[in-house]
Design a protein around this motif. Structure first.
Motif, PDB file in Angstrom:
ATOM      1  N   CYS A  54     -13.036  -3.118   0.242  1.00  0.00           N
ATOM      2  CA  CYS A  54     -11.890  -3.995   0.477  1.00  0.00           C
ATOM      3  C   CYS A  54     -11.107  -3.540   1.703  1.00  0.00           C
ATOM      4  N   TYR A  55     -11.093  -4.375   2.711  1.00  0.00           N
ATOM      5  CA  TYR A  55     -10.259  -4.096   3.898  1.00  0.00           C
ATOM      6  C   TYR A  55      -8.814  -3.965   3.420  1.00  0.00           C
ATOM      7  N   ILE A  56      -8.077  -3.039   4.022  1.00  0.00           N
ATOM      8  CA  ILE A  56      -6.698  -2.805   3.568  1.00  0.00           C
ATOM      9  C   ILE A  56      -5.835  -4.074   3.713  1.00  0.00           C
TER      10      ILE A  56
ATOM     11  N   THR B 229     -10.028   0.700   6.492  1.00  0.00           N
ATOM     12  CA  THR B 229      -9.337   0.056   7.613  1.00  0.00           C
ATOM     13  C   THR B 229     -10.361  -0.054   8.746  1.00  0.00           C
TER      14      THR B 229
ATOM     15  N   LYS C 104      -7.216  -5.222  -4.358  1.00  0.00           N
ATOM     16  CA  LYS C 104      -7.541  -3.782  -4.256  1.00  0.00           C
ATOM     17  C   LYS C 104      -7.877  -3.241  -5.647  1.00  0.00           C
TER      18      LYS C 104
ATOM     19  N   SER D  70       0.840  -1.211   0.000  1.00  0.00           N
ATOM     20  CA  SER D  70       0.000   0.000   0.000  1.00  0.00           C
ATOM     21  C   SER D  70       0.872   1.257   0.000  1.00  0.00           C
TER      22      SER D  70
ATOM     23  N   CYS E 233     -11.110   1.110  -0.497  1.00  0.00           N
ATOM     24  CA  CYS E 233     -10.453   0.386   0.607  1.00  0.00           C
ATOM     25  C   CYS E 233     -10.905   0.997   1.929  1.00  0.00           C
TER      26      CYS E 233
ATOM     27  N   MET F 222     -10.216   5.918  -0.066  1.00  0.00           N
ATOM     28  CA  MET F 222     -10.248   5.723   1.388  1.00  0.00           C
ATOM     29  C   MET F 222      -9.667   6.955   2.100  1.00  0.00           C
TER      30      MET F 222
ATOM     31  N   SER G 114     -11.414  -3.466  -6.612  1.00  0.00           N
ATOM     32  CA  SER G 114     -12.372  -2.977  -5.599  1.00  0.00           C
ATOM     33  C   SER G 114     -12.741  -1.517  -5.840  1.00  0.00           C
TER      34      SER G 114
ATOM     35  N   SER H  62      -5.359  -6.816   2.376  1.00  0.00           N
ATOM     36  CA  SER H  62      -5.636  -7.528   1.119  1.00  0.00           C
ATOM     37  C   SER H  62      -4.468  -7.251   0.178  1.00  0.00           C
TER      38      SER H  62
ATOM     39  N   PRO I 275      -8.830   2.983  -5.241  1.00  0.00           N
ATOM     40  CA  PRO I 275      -9.567   2.666  -4.003  1.00  0.00           C
ATOM     41  C   PRO I 275      -8.840   3.110  -2.730  1.00  0.00           C
ATOM     42  N   LEU I 276      -7.513   3.121  -2.775  1.00  0.00           N
ATOM     43  CA  LEU I 276      -6.775   3.590  -1.581  1.00  0.00           C
ATOM     44  C   LEU I 276      -6.916   5.110  -1.430  1.00  0.00           C
TER      45      LEU I 276
END
Ligand code: 13P
Ligand code: SF4
Length: 309
Positions: free
Chosen positions: A109-111, A126, A118, A65, A124, A297, A121, A113, A293-294
């Motif tokens: 998506c939970y981080i 947490t 990701k 990440s 993301c 988030m 998705s 992963s 996606p990150l």
């Protein structure tokens, strides 16, 4: 400062490196870190820190990440074998099948992963921002991957959504049982029970407070209570004790140790800096897909969120 610590500090200076550590790593590693925190905080630091190199003391999805969010930095992992098993508990086919069933599906998506997941998705999350993000998504149908326990917790808190669960789990948190908690509570009847949402429902039901590692630590510091039963990985107790040396923190069983987080040692930190080894990179094409996606988030998750129960 001992010789090894000094050597690491000198290498950091020479390589313009910062050490980031999760609360679950060994105490000595926590003590040498420039930044220590939960997954969300560390992702934000990895993106914004001004340095050439990051030494990520955690598991590989965290290093990935950091590389995705900040591709211009070199990200070193002291042990590339430190892999979170839960991050592997969903695959591309599971996502494709679910997308085929619902027009209006958000894949959350939970981080915890891998980058490939990701990339497929929508957003993301947490444990510190999942509830806030899911609540504010326009979609009714949510496929929450890979952690079935965090997904169930979010589903219970968001009855207005149709949260579809995936059967992934963390082997550290899911070994904690209600019996374990009740046994600890009988020994320490004045204690408050602090629970990470990766725990099973029967454990969450006994909680005085549910939250991410950072939120649990802050709660223990701010609470008037002096005794706490800890339902997460025991690495958090180091920071809790630093903040509140007069308080007592109790484990509930002897399995609350993440063997992958504990693979990171001071010697391995020194070696990755000294020999430039353990670099973690994500392919450029995959990185671009996993970045959005990150970034979403970071954008949606920055609203403060406390006391999740
Ligand atoms: P947080 O630090 O975000 O609560 O995550 C816990 C965890 O299991 C990281 O692997
Ligand atoms: Fe993965 Fe659980 Fe270890 Fe966190 S504690 S890294 S979720 S195995």
């Amino acid at each position: 400062m001992n010789e090894l610590t000094q050597e690491i500090r000198d290498l950091c200076k020479e390589k313009d490196a910062l050490i980031l550590a999760h609360y679950y790593v060994d105490e000595k590693v926590q003590d040498i870190a420039d930044y220590i925190g939960d997954s969300f905080y560390l992702a934000k630091v990895a993106k914004s820190a001004s340095c050439k190199t990051i030494v990520f003391c955690g598991v590989t999805f965290m290093g990935q990440s950091a590389n995705i969010l900040s591709p211009d930095k070199t990200v070193l992992m002291p042990d590339l074998n430190a892999v979170c098993p839960m991050a592997l508990m969903v695959n591309a086919e599971d996502i494709q099948k679910m997308r085929a069933q619902y027009d209006d599906l958000a894949v959350v998506c939970y981080i915890n992963s891998m980058a490939e997941i990701k990339a497929l998705s929508d957003v993301c999350v947490t444990s510190s921002n999942a509830l806030n993000i899911v609540k504010n998504l326009p979609n009714k149908n949510i496929f929450f991957i890979p952690d079935g326990n965090l997904g169930r917790y979010i589903a219970n808190m968001c009855p207005e959504k149709n949260v579809i669960l995936n059967p992934g789990h963390c082997h550290v948190h899911s070994t904690i049982t209600a019996d374990d908690v009740e046994r600890a509570f009988n020994l320490h009847p004045n204690a408050q029970v602090l629970v990470h949402p990766e725990c099973k429902e029967e454990v969450c039901n006994l909680a005085d407070f549910i939250g991410s590692t950072k939120d649990i630590i802050e709660y223990s510091q701010e609470s008037d209570c002096t005794d706490f039963i800890i339902c997460t990985e025991l690495g958090v107790i180091h920071e809790m004790k630093k903040r509140s040396p007069e308080k007592n923190f109790y484990a509930v069983n002897s399995y609350q140790i993440c063997p992958n987080m504990k693979k990171v040692t001071l010697e391995k930190i020194r070696d990755c800096l000294k020999y430039n080894k353990g670099e973690i990179t994500v392919d450029e094409s995959l990185r671009d897909l996993a970045d959005s996606p990150l970034e979403r988030m970071l954008e949606l998750g920055s609203v403060p969120e406390r006391s999740l129960i």
